[in-house]
Design an enzyme around this catalytic site. Structure first.
Site, PDB file in Angstrom:
ATOM      1  N   SER C  45       0.874  -1.163   0.000  1.00  0.00           N
ATOM      2  CA  SER C  45       0.000   0.000   0.000  1.00  0.00           C
ATOM      3  C   SER C  45       0.915   1.216   0.000  1.00  0.00           C
ATOM      4  O   SER C  45       1.811   1.334   0.841  1.00  0.00           O
ATOM      5  CB  SER C  45      -0.900  -0.014   1.235  1.00  0.00           C
ATOM      6  OG  SER C  45      -1.886   0.988   1.105  1.00  0.00           O
ATOM      7  N   GLU C  46       0.712   2.132  -0.950  1.00  0.00           N
ATOM      8  CA  GLU C  46       1.713   3.168  -1.191  1.00  0.00           C
ATOM      9  C   GLU C  46       1.792   4.212  -0.081  1.00  0.00           C
ATOM     10  O   GLU C  46       2.707   5.030  -0.067  1.00  0.00           O
ATOM     11  CB  GLU C  46       1.489   3.841  -2.556  1.00  0.00           C
ATOM     12  CG  GLU C  46       0.200   4.618  -2.687  1.00  0.00           C
ATOM     13  CD  GLU C  46      -0.917   3.794  -3.298  1.00  0.00           C
ATOM     14  OE1 GLU C  46      -0.911   2.564  -3.159  1.00  0.00           O
ATOM     15  OE2 GLU C  46      -1.818   4.398  -3.918  1.00  0.00           O
ATOM     16  N   ASN C  47       0.853   4.170   0.870  1.00  0.00           N
ATOM     17  CA  ASN C  47       1.022   5.051   2.027  1.00  0.00           C
ATOM     18  C   ASN C  47       2.091   4.542   2.992  1.00  0.00           C
ATOM     19  O   ASN C  47       2.420   5.250   3.948  1.00  0.00           O
ATOM     20  CB  ASN C  47      -0.315   5.285   2.747  1.00  0.00           C
ATOM     21  CG  ASN C  47      -1.047   4.014   3.092  1.00  0.00           C
ATOM     22  OD1 ASN C  47      -1.066   3.079   2.302  1.00  0.00           O
ATOM     23  ND2 ASN C  47      -1.624   3.966   4.269  1.00  0.00           N
TER      24      ASN C  47
END
Lengths: 220, 234, 220, 234
Positions: C45-47
């Protein structure tokens, strides 16, 4: 007291509470012994540590805990470790209040040469070029002359440079010199010396400050 | 998913002669001792190495030098290698010295999809010769390019079979950056732990960067200053 | 079975053991439900997380643990957290085996538009431009036509682009299309459809593969 | 050395109108709730904010928007702010949207002394308009510049009085990068610990980057999807 110790004690006067400082290998490292009592100064080692403590007791060295001179050191409470990319982001990004390095030559333009002598073996610049490019204040700490008596403070460096226009101050056992846009300003001379005597041992032209005074030092 | 390879020899077996190889470590601290030994046994030739230092005579990458495996090297400091000095002076090895921070950042960039970036470091010195310079804001900068390798050999403290790694004290140094910057990353660890044992908030190298994990053994970890003083007989 | 589920089940067939995959918000997220048994796929998840697990049980959400869609998720053993700068270094640096994104339009050149419609409010591209620029394989997962029946697979995108020449494959409920240097190659069509029927609902020219076959899917 | 400031109001008191302010967080996760509240109370105007998102109506940076404190904003996604939409359409706020990874890297660069760098992201899109592009190797890239701020407001999990910080799960996000990229970095922490309590191998933000530490209180930490669904009445 040796000339090197006098240099270290003088530079220690420049420390301020809360400073983050990187010290070069050799002479600059001596400064750690002269941090004024009650002052909090955090030393960085560019191999990836903030909060470097003194050398360990004999036999207590941890091979995973060394400084940039590859000597065993210890931890202070609140120290931290990080990778080389982060360590130099910190250095290059202007987060070090002060960097103190040795030098072979410095010149009137604030140029510094401290990493190689052509024809002799090249050892490499290590982190010196990054430190002079990134620290908020770069102080050169060195003996005033070579063992052969030649000036290390020149009109123009003859050795390959570590950085151009990077030096803020030069400290030797003889004097304190501030690098300014006008040239090298002699602001302090060691006890018992005159500005003329310092100039006589210096190739570069020194501008004698109207407020030139005797070099002070920590604990002396 | 299990990235653990049972022997260092098996882990390095497909490294080819002529490969570009990054090796973690600063001085003799945090170097992949076990993988270096395996690479020397493998006997490949003509390697192009990237590492901050190059070991010392008799230890670390010094063993690779002595085996005549290295054709070229990029690093920032190689001060303690008498054999290297000889080889460079005799033209047997092509040596490129660059600033330590630029080296670290070029490696990070190689892993981060950044082909080039500007730094103030080295401006007006031999390091900037032949490189583009440009003014950005009020200051001049030098353009530097990413470094990427065929293989990275890194050393961690603990790791799991998914390739997650943590490092110990200043043995971290170049290892995490190099782990990101190669087509094949092989990590040696002192201790293999189960997935989940490493606190997810504390993992320094996520497993995505690591292809193979080897458990190292019999670490010597000499302290460089003392090693050199004792003539390498530590 | 809905068209969206058929798309998710088809893309799941492309997963391989050991893959690291980033899934866009919405339809792509459905793929997590169809990972073949015994296959290890790690979702990013790119967060700032690798090893994203399923949604938590009701009442067990941790506000410090969300995915890029800002929905609460859970940890899988061996997961890890990192900052945004590291997350996108990972994405941009080519470390993701696959990125699956939704789209508003795709075209014959593999251009993608999925972030804004001029004149309507701009919400922002988030990480979509980074993902299409960095992943080794970019799969667009979307319904074949708009609700109004217009083709989303065009000769040339008309909306502002997310990336140019970035899409490798397009999957809809009707077909699988591979983007090639020659154009869009129709390689699979949904059961009961002919290539001609798919072309009729598609603005872009489709090159029918000589080996065109019926779309397969996981668990169907 | 003690960087702890006893109140959030005291910590932000010298932030001036017109300042450029970075704010950590992704959505409503890991945002400096306490410092935002203090900044709204301070009542400065014309701020130039840099943050991935901009909160939601009724929480996070949404409160700053409602207070009319923000003149311009740089971020990557502002999807959930109806008030923002109105303000942008009425020309009351200058909004710049950039890719999330480019935003993160520009902030890191601002802290790392890298004035500019090349990325593949956004090539051929509006993001690249007016920017230098160049071929490096076989691919085209876009030149992006560093972002630096007057003030960074970040949120950590635990911290000590030297400014060392650790983060919890995905609440890390932009906080560590922003902590490095401002003249003044103020961190709020959920828990203040003694120096030495945080394992030195696990510190994510070394204290050198942090000027002030505030202990936050009464964290609401709404989950954005649920907060919006409930109309902000969480």
């Amino acid at each position: 007291m040796s000339g090197k110790e006098r240099i270290a004690r003088r530079i220690a006067l420049e420390l301020r509470d809360g400073f983050y400082v990187n010290l070069g290998i050799g002479l600059p490292t001596m400064i750690t012994a002269f941090v004024p009592a009650g002052m909090d100064v955090t030393f960085q080692s560019e191999n990836g540590m903030l909060g470097v403590g003194p050398a360990p007791a004999a036999g207590a060295a941890d091979p995973d805990l060394i400084n940039a001179g590859k000597q065993p050191v210890t931890e202070l409470p609140g120290c931290s470790y990080f990778g080389s990319e982060e360590s130099f982001a910190m250095i290059r990004g202007g987060h070090m209040d002060m960097s103190v390095l040795g030098a072979m030559q410095v010149d009137e333009a604030g140029n510094l040469a401290n990493w190689t002598i052509p024809g002799k073996m090249v050892k490499g610049m290590g982190g010196a070029m990054d430190l002079v490019a990134g620290a908020r204040r770069v102080i050169v700490a060195m003996e005033h002359q070579t063992k052969e008596g030649a000036s290390r403070i020149l009109k123009a460096c003859t050795l390959p440079l570590t950085g151009t226009h990077v030096v803020h101050d030069i400290v030797t056992e003889l004097c304190w010199i501030r690098v300014s846009a006008e040239g090298l300003v002699l602001t302090e001379v060691a006890e018992g010396l005159t500005p003329q005597e310092v100039q006589a041992r210096t190739e570069a032209k020194l501008i004698v400050s109207p407020e030139v005074r005797t070099m002070a030092m920590v604990g002396a | 998913m299990n990235k653990v390879v049972l022997s260092a020899d098996a882990a390095v077996a497909d490294i080819a002669s002529g490969a570009t190889v990054m090796l973690g470590g600063f001085g003799l601290c945090g170097i992949p001792e076990t993988l270096i030994a395996a690479l020397v046994r493998l006997g490949v030739q003509g390697l192009h190495t990237i590492s901050n230092n190059m070991g010392v005579d008799g230890f670390g990458m010094g063993l690779m030098l002595e085996a005549g495996m290295i054709a070229s090297h990029v690093g920032s400091y190689v001060g303690e290698n008498r054999r290297l000095e000889t080889m460079v002076l005799q033209g047997q090895l092509d040596l490129t010295l660059i600033p330590q921070g630029t080296l670290a950042e070029r490696i990070r960039a190689g892993g981060a999809g950044i082909p080039a970036f500007y730094v103030p470091t080295g401006l007006g010195t031999v390091v900037a010769e032949g490189k583009e310079t440009r003014q950005i804001g009020e200051r001049m900068y030098v353009l530097e390019h990413a470094l990427h390798a065929d293989v990275a050999l890194v050393k961690a403290w603990k790791g799991d079979r998914l390739g997650n790694l943590v490092y110990r004290k200043t043995a971290r140094n170049f290892n995490p950056a190099m782990a990101t910057a190669a087509d094949l990353t092989i990590a040696e660890v002192e201790e293999l732990v189960e997935p989940g044992e490493l606190d997810p908030d504390q993992i320094v190298t996520p497993g995505i960067y690591v292809d193979r994990v080897v458990v190292g053994a019999a670490y010597r970890k000499p302290i460089e200053a003392e090693f050199i003083r004792s003539g390498g007989a530590a």
